[in-house]
Design a protein around this motif. Structure first.
Motif, mmCIF file in Angstrom:
data_model
loop_
_atom_site.group_PDB
_atom_site.id
_atom_site.type_symbol
_atom_site.label_atom_id
_atom_site.label_comp_id
_atom_site.label_asym_id
_atom_site.label_seq_id
_atom_site.Cartn_x
_atom_site.Cartn_y
_atom_site.Cartn_z
ATOM 1 N N ASP A 19 0.776 -1.190 -0.243
ATOM 2 C CA ASP A 19 0.417 -0.101 -0.098
ATOM 3 C C ASP A 19 1.075 1.319 -0.072
ATOM 4 N N SER A 20 2.301 0.997 0.634
ATOM 5 C CA SER A 20 2.491 2.400 0.612
ATOM 6 C C SER A 20 3.867 2.864 -0.408
ATOM 7 N N GLY A 21 3.240 1.727 -1.558
ATOM 8 C CA GLY A 21 4.685 1.929 -2.550
ATOM 9 C C GLY A 21 6.245 1.394 -2.515
ATOM 10 N N ASP A 22 6.280 0.545 -1.304
ATOM 11 C CA ASP A 22 8.369 -0.014 -1.001
ATOM 12 C C ASP A 22 7.419 -0.772 -0.915
ATOM 13 N N TYR A 23 7.794 -1.635 -2.674
ATOM 14 C CA TYR A 23 7.868 -2.661 -3.547
ATOM 15 C C TYR A 23 8.981 -3.951 -2.966
ATOM 16 N N ASP A 24 10.380 -2.414 -3.304
ATOM 17 C CA ASP A 24 11.497 -3.513 -2.400
ATOM 18 C C ASP A 24 11.178 -4.379 -0.857
ATOM 19 N N ALA A 25 10.176 -3.857 -0.176
ATOM 20 C CA ALA A 25 10.202 -4.263 0.535
ATOM 21 C C ALA A 25 9.043 -4.836 0.942
ATOM 22 N N ALA A 26 8.747 -5.031 -0.200
ATOM 23 C CA ALA A 26 7.499 -5.948 0.017
ATOM 24 C C ALA A 26 7.915 -7.127 -0.934
ATOM 25 N N THR A 62 -4.292 2.105 -3.035
ATOM 26 C CA THR A 62 -4.233 1.313 -1.743
ATOM 27 C C THR A 62 -4.467 0.733 -0.624
ATOM 28 N N ARG A 63 -5.507 0.594 0.105
ATOM 29 C CA ARG A 63 -5.153 0.179 1.166
ATOM 30 C C ARG A 63 -5.675 -1.455 1.577
ATOM 31 N N HIS A 64 -5.153 -2.879 1.643
ATOM 32 C CA HIS A 64 -5.186 -4.030 2.347
ATOM 33 C C HIS A 64 -5.609 -4.311 3.531
ATOM 34 N N VAL A 65 -6.566 -4.441 4.319
ATOM 35 C CA VAL A 65 -7.207 -4.569 5.497
ATOM 36 C C VAL A 65 -7.569 -5.939 5.887
ATOM 37 N N LEU A 66 -6.578 -6.770 6.493
ATOM 38 C CA LEU A 66 -6.157 -7.967 6.752
ATOM 39 C C LEU A 66 -7.283 -7.990 8.006
ATOM 40 N N SER A 67 -7.606 -9.227 8.241
ATOM 41 C CA SER A 67 -9.325 -9.171 9.228
ATOM 42 C C SER A 67 -9.695 -11.301 9.143
#
Length: 142
Positions: A19-26, A62-67
């Motif tokens: 969501d933050s666009g930090d694709y390297d960290a992802a 985007t925001r991916h909200v997990l539950s």
């Protein structure tokens, strides 16, 4: 419970980095040979995952909200993680200020089935199967 917590934190971190666009960290959270299956669209290997992330429009927010995260350990070095994901998506217009962004609601409610493995670098995502359960509005995946 520490291993279960670490597994849950990994999938939450993946959502946050995406969501933050930090694709390297992802991408650092995946195994090199990871497989991602999004409603039958399969991407295999870290290079293909990198390409998929690179194709995400910069204007997409985007925001991916997990539950409902459930972690089931499979021995000392593997885990199965099931969760629900609600995705909110907005395409920013040129010159648009924000946030807050106005939107009618979520795009989709889906389910993740993740397989994690414990490596020398810690827990990593070996595979993710994403299935859309409810599609709330007509939108591109992301």
């Amino acid at each position: 419970m520490a291993r279960e917590h670490a597994c849950a934190q990994l999938i939450l971190a993946l959502a946050r980095f995406t969501d933050s666009g930090d694709y390297d960290a992802a991408l650092a959270l995946f195994c090199d040979d990871a497989v991602m299956d999004r409603d039958g669209d399969v991407v295999s290997g870290i290079a293909a995952l990198r390409q998929a992330y690179a194709q995400r429009p910069a204007s997409r927010i985007t925001r991916h909200v997990l539950s409902n995260i459930v972690v089931e350990l499979d021995g000392a070095d593997q885990a199965q993680v099931s969760s629900y994901v609600t995705v909110y998506r907005h395409m920013r217009e040129p010159g648009q200020d924000g946030p807050p962004y106005r939107m009618p609601g979520a795009d989709v409610l889906g389910q993740y089935q993740d397989r994690l493995v414990h490596t020398s670098a810690g827990w990593r995502l070996a595979s993710r199967i994403t299935r859309t359960i409810f599609q709330f509005r007509d939108s591109k995946k992301g």
